[in-house]
Design a protein around this motif. Structure first.
Motif, PDB file in Angstrom:
ATOM      1  N   GLU A 193       5.474  16.528   6.623  1.00  0.00           N
ATOM      2  CA  GLU A 193       6.862  16.089   6.820  1.00  0.00           C
ATOM      3  C   GLU A 193       7.169  15.582   8.221  1.00  0.00           C
ATOM      4  N   HIS A 194       6.545  16.125   9.259  1.00  0.00           N
ATOM      5  CA  HIS A 194       6.852  15.672  10.622  1.00  0.00           C
ATOM      6  C   HIS A 194       6.334  14.250  10.842  1.00  0.00           C
ATOM      7  N   LEU A 195       5.113  13.998  10.416  1.00  0.00           N
ATOM      8  CA  LEU A 195       4.554  12.650  10.515  1.00  0.00           C
ATOM      9  C   LEU A 195       5.350  11.674   9.651  1.00  0.00           C
ATOM     10  N   MET A 196       5.690  12.086   8.428  1.00  0.00           N
ATOM     11  CA  MET A 196       6.455  11.212   7.539  1.00  0.00           C
ATOM     12  C   MET A 196       7.819  10.883   8.126  1.00  0.00           C
ATOM     13  N   SER A 197       8.411  11.831   8.818  1.00  0.00           N
ATOM     14  CA  SER A 197       9.713  11.613   9.449  1.00  0.00           C
ATOM     15  C   SER A 197       9.619  10.506  10.499  1.00  0.00           C
ATOM     16  N   ALA A 198       8.601  10.584  11.346  1.00  0.00           N
ATOM     17  CA  ALA A 198       8.426   9.563  12.388  1.00  0.00           C
ATOM     18  C   ALA A 198       8.140   8.197  11.777  1.00  0.00           C
ATOM     19  N   LEU A 199       7.305   8.149  10.747  1.00  0.00           N
ATOM     20  CA  LEU A 199       7.008   6.881  10.072  1.00  0.00           C
ATOM     21  C   LEU A 199       8.264   6.301   9.425  1.00  0.00           C
ATOM     22  N   HIS A 200       9.090   7.172   8.848  1.00  0.00           N
ATOM     23  CA  HIS A 200      10.326   6.736   8.195  1.00  0.00           C
ATOM     24  C   HIS A 200      11.244   6.022   9.178  1.00  0.00           C
ATOM     25  N   VAL A 201      11.494   6.660  10.309  1.00  0.00           N
ATOM     26  CA  VAL A 201      12.466   6.098  11.255  1.00  0.00           C
ATOM     27  C   VAL A 201      11.916   4.848  11.937  1.00  0.00           C
ATOM     28  N   HIS A 202      10.613   4.752  12.081  1.00  0.00           N
ATOM     29  CA  HIS A 202      10.022   3.522  12.620  1.00  0.00           C
ATOM     30  C   HIS A 202      10.009   2.388  11.596  1.00  0.00           C
TER      31      HIS A 202
ATOM     32  N   ILE B 111       8.050   2.107   8.867  1.00  0.00           N
ATOM     33  CA  ILE B 111       6.687   1.765   8.460  1.00  0.00           C
ATOM     34  C   ILE B 111       6.587   1.847   6.937  1.00  0.00           C
ATOM     35  N   ASP B 112       6.310   0.705   6.319  1.00  0.00           N
ATOM     36  CA  ASP B 112       6.140   0.671   4.863  1.00  0.00           C
ATOM     37  C   ASP B 112       4.722   1.036   4.455  1.00  0.00           C
ATOM     38  N   ASN B 113       3.751   0.555   5.218  1.00  0.00           N
ATOM     39  CA  ASN B 113       2.355   0.658   4.822  1.00  0.00           C
ATOM     40  C   ASN B 113       1.516   1.249   5.954  1.00  0.00           C
ATOM     41  N   CYS B 114       0.794   2.326   5.638  1.00  0.00           N
ATOM     42  CA  CYS B 114      -0.013   2.999   6.663  1.00  0.00           C
ATOM     43  C   CYS B 114      -1.075   3.839   5.966  1.00  0.00           C
ATOM     44  N   LEU B 115      -2.292   3.778   6.484  1.00  0.00           N
ATOM     45  CA  LEU B 115      -3.373   4.642   6.019  1.00  0.00           C
ATOM     46  C   LEU B 115      -3.524   5.781   7.017  1.00  0.00           C
ATOM     47  N   VAL B 116      -3.260   7.011   6.561  1.00  0.00           N
ATOM     48  CA  VAL B 116      -3.411   8.214   7.372  1.00  0.00           C
ATOM     49  C   VAL B 116      -4.736   8.863   6.989  1.00  0.00           C
ATOM     50  N   THR B 117      -5.663   8.943   7.921  1.00  0.00           N
ATOM     51  CA  THR B 117      -6.978   9.515   7.634  1.00  0.00           C
ATOM     52  C   THR B 117      -7.172  10.776   8.458  1.00  0.00           C
ATOM     53  N   LEU B 118      -7.509  11.865   7.773  1.00  0.00           N
ATOM     54  CA  LEU B 118      -7.717  13.167   8.406  1.00  0.00           C
ATOM     55  C   LEU B 118      -9.094  13.693   8.024  1.00  0.00           C
ATOM     56  N   ASP B 119      -9.635  14.615   8.846  1.00  0.00           N
ATOM     57  CA  ASP B 119     -10.867  15.300   8.455  1.00  0.00           C
ATOM     58  C   ASP B 119     -10.577  16.754   8.070  1.00  0.00           C
ATOM     59  N   ALA B 120      -9.323  17.036   7.747  1.00  0.00           N
ATOM     60  CA  ALA B 120      -8.879  18.341   7.260  1.00  0.00           C
ATOM     61  C   ALA B 120      -7.676  18.100   6.362  1.00  0.00           C
ATOM     62  N   GLU B 121      -7.089  19.184   5.850  1.00  0.00           N
ATOM     63  CA  GLU B 121      -6.003  19.034   4.883  1.00  0.00           C
ATOM     64  C   GLU B 121      -4.625  18.880   5.508  1.00  0.00           C
ATOM     65  N   GLU B 122      -4.533  18.948   6.828  1.00  0.00           N
ATOM     66  CA  GLU B 122      -3.218  19.044   7.464  1.00  0.00           C
ATOM     67  C   GLU B 122      -3.196  18.234   8.757  1.00  0.00           C
TER      68      GLU B 122
ATOM     69  N   THR C 197       0.827  -1.217   0.000  1.00  0.00           N
ATOM     70  CA  THR C 197       0.000   0.000   0.000  1.00  0.00           C
ATOM     71  C   THR C 197       0.852   1.253   0.000  1.00  0.00           C
ATOM     72  N   GLY C 198       1.962   1.238   0.743  1.00  0.00           N
ATOM     73  CA  GLY C 198       2.731   2.446   0.981  1.00  0.00           C
ATOM     74  C   GLY C 198       2.055   3.297   2.043  1.00  0.00           C
ATOM     75  N   ILE C 199       2.501   4.530   2.169  1.00  0.00           N
ATOM     76  CA  ILE C 199       1.853   5.484   3.073  1.00  0.00           C
ATOM     77  C   ILE C 199       0.891   6.306   2.236  1.00  0.00           C
ATOM     78  N   VAL C 200      -0.390   6.280   2.604  1.00  0.00           N
ATOM     79  CA  VAL C 200      -1.407   6.995   1.843  1.00  0.00           C
ATOM     80  C   VAL C 200      -2.230   7.870   2.778  1.00  0.00           C
ATOM     81  N   PHE C 201      -2.680   9.014   2.262  1.00  0.00           N
ATOM     82  CA  PHE C 201      -3.464   9.975   3.024  1.00  0.00           C
ATOM     83  C   PHE C 201      -4.882  10.031   2.457  1.00  0.00           C
ATOM     84  N   ALA C 202      -5.870   9.982   3.354  1.00  0.00           N
ATOM     85  CA  ALA C 202      -7.272  10.020   2.951  1.00  0.00           C
ATOM     86  C   ALA C 202      -8.034  11.008   3.818  1.00  0.00           C
ATOM     87  N   ARG C 203      -9.214  11.434   3.332  1.00  0.00           N
ATOM     88  CA  ARG C 203     -10.088  12.335   4.078  1.00  0.00           C
ATOM     89  C   ARG C 203     -11.309  11.560   4.570  1.00  0.00           C
ATOM     90  N   SER C 204     -11.530  11.558   5.881  1.00  0.00           N
ATOM     91  CA  SER C 204     -12.704  10.875   6.428  1.00  0.00           C
ATOM     92  C   SER C 204     -13.992  11.595   6.075  1.00  0.00           C
TER      93      SER C 204
END
Length: 274
Positions: free
Chosen positions: A77-86, A88-99, A35-42
């Motif tokens: 970039e801050h969230l991606m940085s933490a995911l990188h060092v952990h 994490i190959d695959n993660c669904l990031v769901t937000l109810d805003a753009e940031e 999947t990779g790291i993907v961003f979605a809007r709830s």
């Protein structure tokens, strides 16, 4: 053989965005191999999620923005940085805003939440982005490059004309342990005289002394976590931006690099790797 990893459980966090200043509910969820790291809007479930890849970068003014179709997500970039060092190959990031939430302007909370959730190995071979030659992007005296290295290392020199900051240099072998202690707590920095202009342009609306460290011509307006917090935060950012090219194995060397150069390097690495 290394295997891909995802979160072992869901992560939930509520906060405000740094630039939009809007409340946001964030969920990080496990995702299937590949999947990779993907961003979605709830709040926009019909829209296709946006992959956090270098090809999807649409803007780099004061933050890294990705977008595809009608969706965009900025200050990732801050969230991606933490995911990188952990790792994490695959993660669904769901937000109810753009940031994503800014929290305190660092990656410390994201890193700790992911650690608490844990990671799970998946039935798929991981393909690290192994730097096997020199990649470099320049803009005048500013540059960022990646060279072969057995591990992940960053050497960063920041240049600032303000006498309070000046030239700062930091070099670190990046592991989850060193990152959590030396890089994750480093926060976003702003110059007080720039704030009004940023806000007039719709940026930094979620900024405060709780979310950003601010300096003026007299000194720092809030306490520092490190004397050289600026260059450490620059390392935090470059680790997040380069995650757009995958999980990196190599040595990153930068002088006064920002999101534009970082993401240009990520794009070059990703394109030539493909």
């Amino acid at each position: 053989m290394q295997r891909e990893r995802t979160l072992a459980s869901r992560v939930i966090y509520d906060g405000i965005g740094l630039h939009a200043g809007k409340p946001v509910h964030m969920e990080l969820a496990p995702a299937a191999p590949g999947t990779g790291i993907v961003f979605a809007r709830s709040d926009m479930p019909a829209e296709k999620p946006v992959a956090a890849t270098a090809a999807n970068v649409t803007a780099t003014l004061r933050a890294t923005t990705i977008g595809a179709g009608t969706l965009k997500f900025f200050t990732i970039e801050h969230l991606m940085s933490a995911l990188h060092v952990h790792g994490i190959d695959n993660c669904l990031v769901t937000l109810d805003a753009e940031e994503p939430p800014v929290v305190d302007g660092s990656a410390r909370t994201f890193f700790r939440l992911i650690a608490q959730a844990g990671t799970a190995e998946q039935d798929a071979e991981r393909h690290e982005t192994v730097i096997d030659r020199v990649y470099r992007v320049d803009n005048g005296s500013h540059f960022v490059m990646a060279i072969p290295y057995d591990g992940l290392r960053v050497s960063f020199t920041s240049l600032n004309d303000h006498p309070l900051i000046g030239v700062q240099y930091y070099d670190i072998e990046v592991t989850p342990e060193t990152y959590e202690k030396e890089i994750a707590p480093a926060r976003t920095i702003a110059y007080e005289k720039e704030i009004a202009a940023l806000q007039a342009n719709g940026l930094g609306l979620g900024g405060s002394l709780e979310t950003v460290i601010v300096y003026n011509d007299e000194g720092w307006m809030n306490p520092l976590n490190f004397p050289n917090e600026l260059v450490r935060h620059k390392i935090l950012d470059v680790l997040g931006d380069l995650r757009l090219a995958g999980i990196i194995r190599g040595h990153i060397i930068a002088v006064a690099s920002g999101h534009a150069l970082n993401t240009a390097l990520a794009k070059r690495i990703a394109e030539e790797r493909d």
